[in-house]
Write a protein that holds these residues in place. Structure first.
Motif, PDB file in Angstrom:
ATOM      1  N   LEU A  28       8.930   9.938   3.304  1.00 51.77           N
ATOM      2  CA  LEU A  28       9.732   9.291   4.666  1.00 51.77           C
ATOM      3  C   LEU A  28       9.077   7.681   4.929  1.00 51.77           C
ATOM      4  N   LEU A  29       8.004   7.700   4.798  1.00 50.73           N
ATOM      5  CA  LEU A  29       7.421   6.352   5.159  1.00 50.73           C
ATOM      6  C   LEU A  29       8.053   5.171   3.938  1.00 50.73           C
ATOM      7  N   PHE A  30       7.539   5.873   2.823  1.00 54.84           N
ATOM      8  CA  PHE A  30       8.194   5.019   1.656  1.00 54.84           C
ATOM      9  C   PHE A  30       9.860   4.719   1.735  1.00 54.84           C
ATOM     10  N   THR A  31      10.483   5.475   2.101  1.00 51.84           N
ATOM     11  CA  THR A  31      12.170   5.181   2.353  1.00 51.84           C
ATOM     12  C   THR A  31      12.098   4.405   3.521  1.00 51.84           C
ATOM     13  N   ARG A  32      11.672   4.524   4.627  1.00 54.89           N
ATOM     14  CA  ARG A  32      11.447   3.604   5.710  1.00 54.89           C
ATOM     15  C   ARG A  32      11.285   2.327   5.203  1.00 54.89           C
ATOM     16  N   ASN A  33      10.127   2.117   4.507  1.00 50.55           N
ATOM     17  CA  ASN A  33       9.705   0.669   4.302  1.00 50.55           C
ATOM     18  C   ASN A  33      10.488   0.057   3.331  1.00 50.55           C
TER      19      ASN A  33
ATOM     20  N   LEU B 283       0.916  -1.220  -0.028  1.00 52.81           N
ATOM     21  CA  LEU B 283      -0.021  -0.008   0.117  1.00 52.81           C
ATOM     22  C   LEU B 283       0.688   1.306  -0.060  1.00 52.81           C
ATOM     23  N   ILE B 284       2.017   1.045   0.779  1.00 54.43           N
ATOM     24  CA  ILE B 284       2.836   2.536   0.849  1.00 54.43           C
ATOM     25  C   ILE B 284       3.465   2.826  -0.437  1.00 54.43           C
ATOM     26  N   ALA B 285       3.851   1.440  -1.166  1.00 57.96           N
ATOM     27  CA  ALA B 285       4.648   1.658  -2.429  1.00 57.96           C
ATOM     28  C   ALA B 285       3.528   2.279  -3.685  1.00 57.96           C
ATOM     29  N   TYR B 286       2.182   1.473  -3.575  1.00 56.59           N
ATOM     30  CA  TYR B 286       1.364   2.043  -4.334  1.00 56.59           C
ATOM     31  C   TYR B 286       0.903   3.342  -4.300  1.00 56.59           C
ATOM     32  N   THR B 287       1.047   3.930  -2.871  1.00 60.84           N
ATOM     33  CA  THR B 287       0.580   5.283  -2.863  1.00 60.84           C
ATOM     34  C   THR B 287       1.705   6.207  -3.428  1.00 60.84           C
ATOM     35  N   PHE B 288       3.035   5.588  -3.181  1.00 66.86           N
ATOM     36  CA  PHE B 288       4.021   6.666  -3.807  1.00 66.86           C
ATOM     37  C   PHE B 288       4.240   6.677  -5.181  1.00 66.86           C
ATOM     38  N   GLU B 289       4.006   5.395  -5.974  1.00 66.28           N
ATOM     39  CA  GLU B 289       3.622   5.394  -7.364  1.00 66.28           C
ATOM     40  C   GLU B 289       2.480   6.056  -7.675  1.00 66.28           C
ATOM     41  N   ALA B 290       1.356   6.296  -6.955  1.00 66.56           N
ATOM     42  CA  ALA B 290       0.225   7.236  -7.537  1.00 66.56           C
ATOM     43  C   ALA B 290       0.741   8.776  -7.090  1.00 66.56           C
ATOM     44  N   LEU B 291       1.518   8.881  -6.494  1.00 69.81           N
ATOM     45  CA  LEU B 291       2.114  10.249  -6.232  1.00 69.81           C
ATOM     46  C   LEU B 291       2.765  10.833  -7.255  1.00 69.81           C
ATOM     47  N   ASP B 292       3.752   9.792  -7.798  1.00 70.70           N
ATOM     48  CA  ASP B 292       4.400  10.056  -9.046  1.00 70.70           C
ATOM     49  C   ASP B 292       3.643  10.355 -10.254  1.00 70.70           C
ATOM     50  N   ALA B 293       2.459   9.572 -10.536  1.00 73.40           N
ATOM     51  CA  ALA B 293       1.637   9.672 -11.396  1.00 73.40           C
ATOM     52  C   ALA B 293       1.013  10.752 -11.435  1.00 73.40           C
ATOM     53  N   TRP B 294       0.522  11.149 -10.330  1.00 77.74           N
ATOM     54  CA  TRP B 294      -0.190  12.472 -10.021  1.00 77.74           C
ATOM     55  C   TRP B 294       0.837  13.899 -10.485  1.00 77.74           C
TER      56      TRP B 294
ATOM     57  N   ALA C 156      -2.384   6.874   8.797  1.00 82.09           N
ATOM     58  CA  ALA C 156      -2.956   8.053   8.736  1.00 82.09           C
ATOM     59  C   ALA C 156      -2.036   8.959   7.541  1.00 82.09           C
ATOM     60  N   VAL C 157      -0.628   8.762   7.557  1.00 81.21           N
ATOM     61  CA  VAL C 157       0.294   9.334   6.338  1.00 81.21           C
ATOM     62  C   VAL C 157      -0.253   9.009   5.028  1.00 81.21           C
ATOM     63  N   LEU C 158      -0.708   7.762   4.691  1.00 75.41           N
ATOM     64  CA  LEU C 158      -1.180   7.394   3.417  1.00 75.41           C
ATOM     65  C   LEU C 158      -2.472   8.048   3.313  1.00 75.41           C
ATOM     66  N   GLU C 159      -3.395   7.971   4.057  1.00 70.64           N
ATOM     67  CA  GLU C 159      -4.677   8.753   3.993  1.00 70.64           C
ATOM     68  C   GLU C 159      -4.409  10.502   3.665  1.00 70.64           C
ATOM     69  N   ASP C 160      -3.780  10.833   4.478  1.00 64.11           N
ATOM     70  CA  ASP C 160      -3.528  12.353   4.188  1.00 64.11           C
ATOM     71  C   ASP C 160      -2.773  12.424   2.617  1.00 64.11           C
ATOM     72  N   ALA C 161      -1.901  11.814   2.252  1.00 68.35           N
ATOM     73  CA  ALA C 161      -1.397  11.688   0.870  1.00 68.35           C
ATOM     74  C   ALA C 161      -2.433  11.749  -0.272  1.00 68.35           C
ATOM     75  N   TRP C 162      -3.372  10.624   0.063  1.00 72.14           N
ATOM     76  CA  TRP C 162      -4.517  10.528  -0.906  1.00 72.14           C
ATOM     77  C   TRP C 162      -5.353  11.786  -0.819  1.00 72.14           C
ATOM     78  N   GLU C 163      -5.618  12.369   0.252  1.00 73.09           N
ATOM     79  CA  GLU C 163      -6.436  13.295   0.336  1.00 73.09           C
ATOM     80  C   GLU C 163      -5.858  14.578  -0.358  1.00 73.09           C
TER      81      GLU C 163
ATOM     82  N   PRO D 235      10.266  -1.320  12.142  1.00 81.42           N
ATOM     83  CA  PRO D 235       8.974  -1.323  12.089  1.00 81.42           C
ATOM     84  C   PRO D 235       8.176   0.039  11.682  1.00 81.42           C
ATOM     85  N   LEU D 236       7.271  -0.059  10.890  1.00 81.97           N
ATOM     86  CA  LEU D 236       6.496   0.924  10.444  1.00 81.97           C
ATOM     87  C   LEU D 236       5.976   1.802  11.582  1.00 81.97           C
ATOM     88  N   PRO D 237       5.987   3.176  11.574  1.00 79.55           N
ATOM     89  CA  PRO D 237       5.515   4.009  12.603  1.00 79.55           C
ATOM     90  C   PRO D 237       3.931   3.691  12.979  1.00 79.55           C
ATOM     91  N   ASP D 238       3.302   4.015  13.998  1.00 79.76           N
ATOM     92  CA  ASP D 238       1.919   3.909  14.246  1.00 79.76           C
ATOM     93  C   ASP D 238       0.848   4.503  13.284  1.00 79.76           C
TER      94      ASP D 238
END
Length: 77
Positions: A42-47, A1-12, A60-67, A53-56
């Motif tokens: 930062l989340l993508f890089t950490r992943n 989901l993290i990689a997918y969201t980052f790829e979506a950001l690149d497409a956006w 929320a970070v992914l939801e915010d990026a999509w928003e 482990p991923l932060p708690d």
């Protein structure tokens, strides 16, 4: 989901003539787009590059990026 969201950001970003350059790190890319995308980078890089482990707040970070993408965050804000 993290990689997918980052790829979506690149497409956006490509749709706005601001896609990620081949030599650009994820963090440099997000910084160029605007502060609102820094947590996703930062989340993508950490992943991808860390065994920590991923932060708690990862979901929320992914939801915010999509928003930001869906509701029209300006590029380079």
């Amino acid at each position: 989901l993290i990689a997918y969201t980052f790829e979506a950001l690149d497409a956006w970003a490509w749709d706005r003539d601001a896609g990620r350059a081949p030599t650009e790190t994820p963090i440099e890319f997000a910084a160029r787009l605007g502060d609102e995308f820094a947590p996703l980078a930062l989340l993508f890089t950490r992943n991808v590059y860390s065994e920590l482990p991923l932060p708690d707040d990862a979901l929320a970070v992914l939801e915010d990026a999509w928003e930001q993408m869906v509701h029209g965050a300006p590029v380079g804000a």
